[in-house]
Design a protein around this motif. Structure first.
Motif, PDB file in Angstrom:
ATOM      1  N   TRP A   1       0.814  -1.203   0.000  1.00 31.64           N
ATOM      2  CA  TRP A   1       0.000   0.000   0.000  1.00 31.64           C
ATOM      3  C   TRP A   1       0.851   1.259   0.000  1.00 31.64           C
ATOM      4  O   TRP A   1       0.531   2.252  -0.637  1.00 31.64           O
ATOM      5  CB  TRP A   1      -0.891   0.032   1.247  1.00 31.64           C
ATOM      6  N   LEU A   2       1.936   1.200   0.791  1.00 31.00           N
ATOM      7  CA  LEU A   2       2.722   2.422   0.965  1.00 31.00           C
ATOM      8  C   LEU A   2       3.664   2.668  -0.199  1.00 31.00           C
ATOM      9  O   LEU A   2       3.907   3.812  -0.558  1.00 31.00           O
ATOM     10  CB  LEU A   2       3.531   2.329   2.265  1.00 31.00           C
ATOM     11  N   VAL A   3       4.208   1.589  -0.759  1.00 32.66           N
ATOM     12  CA  VAL A   3       5.327   1.783  -1.666  1.00 32.66           C
ATOM     13  C   VAL A   3       4.912   1.838  -3.125  1.00 32.66           C
ATOM     14  O   VAL A   3       5.411   2.655  -3.891  1.00 32.66           O
ATOM     15  CB  VAL A   3       6.365   0.656  -1.433  1.00 32.66           C
ATOM     16  N   PHE A   4       3.984   0.969  -3.484  1.00 30.80           N
ATOM     17  CA  PHE A   4       3.644   0.912  -4.915  1.00 30.80           C
ATOM     18  C   PHE A   4       2.551   1.898  -5.228  1.00 30.80           C
ATOM     19  O   PHE A   4       1.557   1.995  -4.529  1.00 30.80           O
ATOM     20  CB  PHE A   4       3.191  -0.501  -5.285  1.00 30.80           C
ATOM     21  N   SER A   5       2.729   2.645  -6.325  1.00 31.78           N
ATOM     22  CA  SER A   5       1.687   3.609  -6.680  1.00 31.78           C
ATOM     23  C   SER A   5       1.395   3.472  -8.158  1.00 31.78           C
ATOM     24  O   SER A   5       1.828   2.545  -8.819  1.00 31.78           O
ATOM     25  CB  SER A   5       2.139   5.015  -6.352  1.00 31.78           C
TER      26      SER A   5
ATOM     27  N   ALA B   1       3.706  -3.945  -9.846  1.00 31.33           N
ATOM     28  CA  ALA B   1       3.231  -4.271  -8.495  1.00 31.33           C
ATOM     29  C   ALA B   1       2.889  -5.757  -8.419  1.00 31.33           C
ATOM     30  O   ALA B   1       2.009  -6.231  -9.124  1.00 31.33           O
ATOM     31  CB  ALA B   1       2.001  -3.437  -8.171  1.00 31.33           C
TER      32      ALA B   1
END
Lengths: 856, 81
Positions: A609-613, A620
């Motif tokens: 959730w935090l790292v992949f955008s 991802a």
């Protein structure tokens, strides 16, 4: 922590009740409701116990009181139910009360019998008058229209004493008159015709008013008949037939004067009877009214007396036969109150020697007492329905107060529905002191008992509804959506940016049915919505794709945290029962197993959730694939979530693999080593067998003088077995089963928490369908007709919302939340093998008239 | 910009539930129900904060966006923006 965390410490006490004061002492104890009596005469049948005579007397009094209450309610006299509860009467008063009640009963029965007789008499007289009146017209008619009787012209003039026949020239003409049921008239006539073959003439007429039948009491229609017959034999036959058809026969007067005389006589008698009947009824009513004033307190007194005698039957006599000995379980905090109650009882009975008590050591497991108030009672009932907690073990109800409504709300999550539920519960809570609600029927009673649970469920549902952004299936846009549609248009961007991305313009929008926003385009996504789910998702067609991923991950996270909390509570149990080795050998491996696998899963979820955008969305990795690959070690691994992932996962797997054999074999081997390595201390007492191996409590209940010196080094567990009883095989088996259950259960229970996702999805979809099928149809009609249409549509919407979404879905989510607590949460630490503490208390006896006794 | 709009709600809600869950227990009056009320406050704070946190973390870095019908796009463009 309050006493809700653990059940209260108990001790076994022996009460020595002098025979003169036993009754009063028990009365004082029953008023306070402090202790639970143990039955010392278990192998004695109830007919051989000491106080059987007194119990029978109480039952006789109860019978009389029940009869009284019946008569009072039959006479429609109001029965006042007093508020205060009178104490049990001392034995001297009982005789007096018994005499009074018996006299009252006899009198009542007599008066009622007399009244019945009088009424029956009255009815017969009334029937006779009717009959006389109607048959007068018969005879007149006969004389007028049937000249065939002219052969006997002096019929009317003869005065006769006997109604059945007339002695004259050998010709006997007789009359039989009476009343008969309406239904039997045809059959009666046919029978007469067949039997008497024309020697009789029957005339009958219907009586206009329906009279009451004196035997059965029903109000039916009657027919008055007059049979004239010729001959004595016929007369007998006619009489027999009349008997057969249950006719009421009355003497038939043969002359007009006789008739008048009889009628006058009847009238006076009827008047007299009416007066007497009225007076009797008044007297009866007076007696019943007087009895009604005190009958309620008498009922309560007799119930209490009976309970006291039942409890006295449980005590045993000591050797001198002058003193009763009772064994009671008493909470340690109430020992002083117990002493005071005994003193009070002794004082009241005016005995010279007071009753006293002392505590005795015991090896048995005391019952479990958890004090609840009306708020916590509901949650404690939920836990007790699974199993009453073992003595002094951690009580999950304390945490269930919040986690149960929370898990319900995760599955129910709708702002509007939650608010309606909250209002309903608030209604119940505000009116909880109204007497009507306490005695209503089953279903409402269930809702009433769970009003605080409903209240909290409603409140939490409002909160989760806000987070899910779901109110009657519509989203609320409070803070402004963070997804910007205009930014997708090419006009919002500079020329150089336009080349890299697929942007929109008006014609693109007009010609494509659906278009997807791309968060990689700058300006489209402006950050997460501050509270809950962004309202734009409610308008999206791929709403479920996003929500499913979110809810599944949420369910797994919540589930793993709930279960870890359960294992942690087990540590408290081990600490309390002084088995520290359990913590090292059981709880720590369990925690490691759970956290290394599923805690790591949570870490992966949050990391992704935090790292992949959106920019890196192509690479991802799927969490599921990564998780499975952790165990399979595929040859061609994916790029992974983070660098060094393989090493971290290997370490975690090793830790898990090591913790499994420790979990399986650690505790049995440790106990074996203790048993062999240190020879048996503490078994110099014979018969020192413990009922339950797992509890230190029995040992601590033994009086201090019984424990040897130097035992402190054995606190780790040698005390828990005798030399003869150490069964390694059994301990090993138990531990292996527990471990397998735990390890497999970790996986299956985690998957089981996915029901949080499933039910919230079902609820959201049902809600959506209801809106789309009903309200949208109603709102789409434009004209004024639409306004009128909207009224029944809204009514239907409300009814269906309540029945389908609130009641059905509410029950469903309630059930699943209970299941999650009972199985997934409680099997991590809860044993639940205890018995409930039921004190001898008069307040537990039911105070209604119709209910039977509850003997404590 | 996303970092800012993420930091502010986090600070607000963390302090809010922190007040309830950590500072609240100190203010509960002494009585027989003190333990129960403290447990309730802490459990409520933990559950609700966790639930909200999961919701906001899941939306922080969306991997895909909402798919809208063209009517909805027109409506949202002219009414919300």
């Amino acid at each position: 922590m309050g006493s809700l965390f653990r059940s209260e410490p108990m001790c076994l006490a022996q009460l020595f009740l002098q025979s003169g004061t036993a009754y009063e002492c028990l009365s004082a104890l029953g008023e306070k409701g402090l202790v639970q009596f143990r039955d010392l005469n278990q192998n004695v049948s109830s007919f051989q116990r000491k106080f059987v005579g007194e119990v029978k007397r109480c039952e006789e009094l109860e019978r009389i009181l029940v009869y009284l209450v019946q008569e009072i309610t039959r006479a429609n006299i109001p029965l006042p139910e007093g508020e205060a509860s009178p104490p049990a009467p001392p034995p001297k008063q009982v005789l007096e009360m018994q005499e009074q009640l018996q006299k009252l009963e006899v009198e009542l029965r007599e008066v009622t019998k007399n009244k019945e007789k009088l009424r029956k008499n009255l009815l017969e007289l009334i029937e006779y008058t009717h009959m006389l009146r109607v048959t007068r017209t018969f005879v007149k008619r006969n004389v007028e229209f049937e000249p065939t009787y002219e052969e006997f012209p002096s019929l009317e003039n003869d005065s006769l004493l006997d109604y059945s026949s007339m002695q004259r020239l050998g010709a006997k003409l007789g009359f039989v008159s009476g009343l008969i049921h309406q239904g039997k008239v045809d059959a009666f006539e046919k029978m007469l015709w067949r039997v008497c073959k024309g020697y009789t003439i029957v005339t009958y007429a219907e009586l206009d008013e329906s009279l009451e039948d004196p035997e059965t009491g029903e109000v039916i229609k009657w027919y008055v008949f007059l049979i004239s017959f010729w001959g004595e034999q016929i007369g007998h036959k006619v009489k027999k037939i009349c008997d057969c058809y249950h006719c009421h026969i009355y003497p038939y007067p043969n002359t007009a004067e006789e008739r008048k005389e009889i009628q006058e006589g009847l009238n006076t008698r009827i008047q007299d009877l009416y007066t007497v009947l009225h007076k009797t009824e008044d007297y009866l009513r007076q007696v019943l009214c007087k009895a009604a004033e005190s009958v309620y307190s008498r009922v309560v007194q007799v119930k209490k007396m009976k309970a006291i005698y039942h409890t006295l039957n449980m005590c045993s006599f000591d050797v001198t036969n002058k003193c009763l000995i009772a064994e009671v379980w008493c909470p340690e905090a109430e020992l002083r109150d117990l002493r005071r109650a005994l003193e009070q009882g002794s004082r009241e009975s005016g005995a010279t020697i007071p009753s006293f008590m002392n505590t005795i050591p015991t090896k048995e497991t005391p019952p479990t007492l958890i004090r609840t108030n009306r708020f916590t009672e509901g949650f404690q009932n939920i836990v007790d329905a699974y199993g009453v907690g073992s003595y002094r073990e951690v009580n999950p109800a304390l945490f269930t107060i919040i986690t149960f409504p929370f898990l319900f709300a995760v599955m129910f999550g709708d702002l509007g529905h939650g608010f309606v539920m909250f209002l309903f519960a608030l209604l119940l809570v505000v009116n909880e002191n109204r007497p009507g609600l306490n005695q209503s029927q089953e279903i409402l009673r269930m809702f009433f008992n769970g009003r605080y649970i409903l209240l909290l469920m409603g409140l939490f549902s409002v909160y989760t509804g806000l987070v899910y952004n779901d109110c009657f299936s519509k989203s609320v846009n409070i803070f402004g959506s963070r997804w910007n549609v205009s930014a997708m248009y090419s006009s919002s961007h500079t020329a150089q940016e336009r080349d890299k991305m697929a942007l929109w313009n008006d014609s693109v929008v007009r010609h494509s049915r659906v278009l997807q926003l791309d968060p990689a385009v700058p300006g489209v996504f402006r950050g997460p919505y501050p509270f809950g789910i962004d309202p734009i998702w409610n308008l999206a067609t791929n709403r479920l794709t996003f929500l499913n991923s979110f809810k599944m991950k949420m369910s797994v996270i919540l589930g793993i945290i709930h279960m870890t909390f359960g294992v942690t509570l087990g540590i408290f149990n081990h600490l309390h029962f002084r088995k520290k080795f359990n913590i090292l050998l059981v709880s720590i491996p369990e925690l490691l197993f759970m956290l290394c696998i599923f805690g790591y899963l949570i870490f992966m979820i949050v990391y992704k959730w935090l790292v992949f955008s959106a920019e890196t969305s192509r690479e991802a990795p799927s969490i599921l694939i990564e998780f499975i690959n952790m165990f399979i070690f595929p040859a061609s691994g994916t790029s992974g979530l983070y660098p060094g992932q393989e090493h971290v996962q290997k370490v975690l797997l090793v830790v898990t693999a090591l913790s499994v054999p420790v979990l399986f074999l650690g505790k049995p081997l440790f106990l074996l080593w203790l048993h062999n390595g240190r020879s048996c201390f503490g078994v110099s007492r014979s018969g020192y067998t413990l009922v339950r191996k797992d509890s230190e409590e029995e040992v601590s209940l033994l009086g201090n003088q019984d424990i040897e010196e130097g035992n402190s080094q054995m606190e780790d567990g040698c005390r828990e077995m005798t030399c003869e009883e150490f069964n390694f095989g059994e301990i090993l088996m138990t531990q292996v089963i527990h471990s397998i259950e735990y390890c497999l259960g970790c996986i299956s229970n985690t998957a089981s928490y996915l029901r949080l996702w499933a039910l919230s999805l079902a609820h959201a979809q049902l809600s959506d369908v209801l809106w789309a099928m009903l309200m949208r149809v109603g709102l789409r009609v434009d004209t004024t007709f639409g306004v009128l249409l909207l009224l029944p549509v809204i009514a239907l919407f409300a009814v269906l919302t309540i029945f389908i979404l609130l009641i059905m879905e509410g029950l469903s989510a309630f059930l699943h939340a209970i299941r999650l607590h009972w199985v997934e949460f409680q099997n991590k630490f809860y044993v639940g093998a205890g018995t409930k503490f039921v004190p001898f208390s008069f307040s537990l006896l039911s105070s209604k008239f119709s209910d039977g006794d509850n003997v404590a | 910009m996303t970092a800012h709009s993420f930091a502010l709600p986090v600070i607000i809600f963390t302090t809010f539930w922190g007040l309830i869950g950590i500072a609240g227990p100190w203010f509960v009056p002494k009585g027989p129900n003190r333990g129960v009320i403290i447990t309730m406050l802490v459990a409520t704070a933990v559950c609700c904060y966790l639930f909200w946190l999961i919701a906001i973390l899941a939306q922080m870095n969306p991997l895909f966006g909402p798919q809208l019908k063209n009517e909805t796009i027109w409506y949202v463009r002219f009414l919300w923006e």
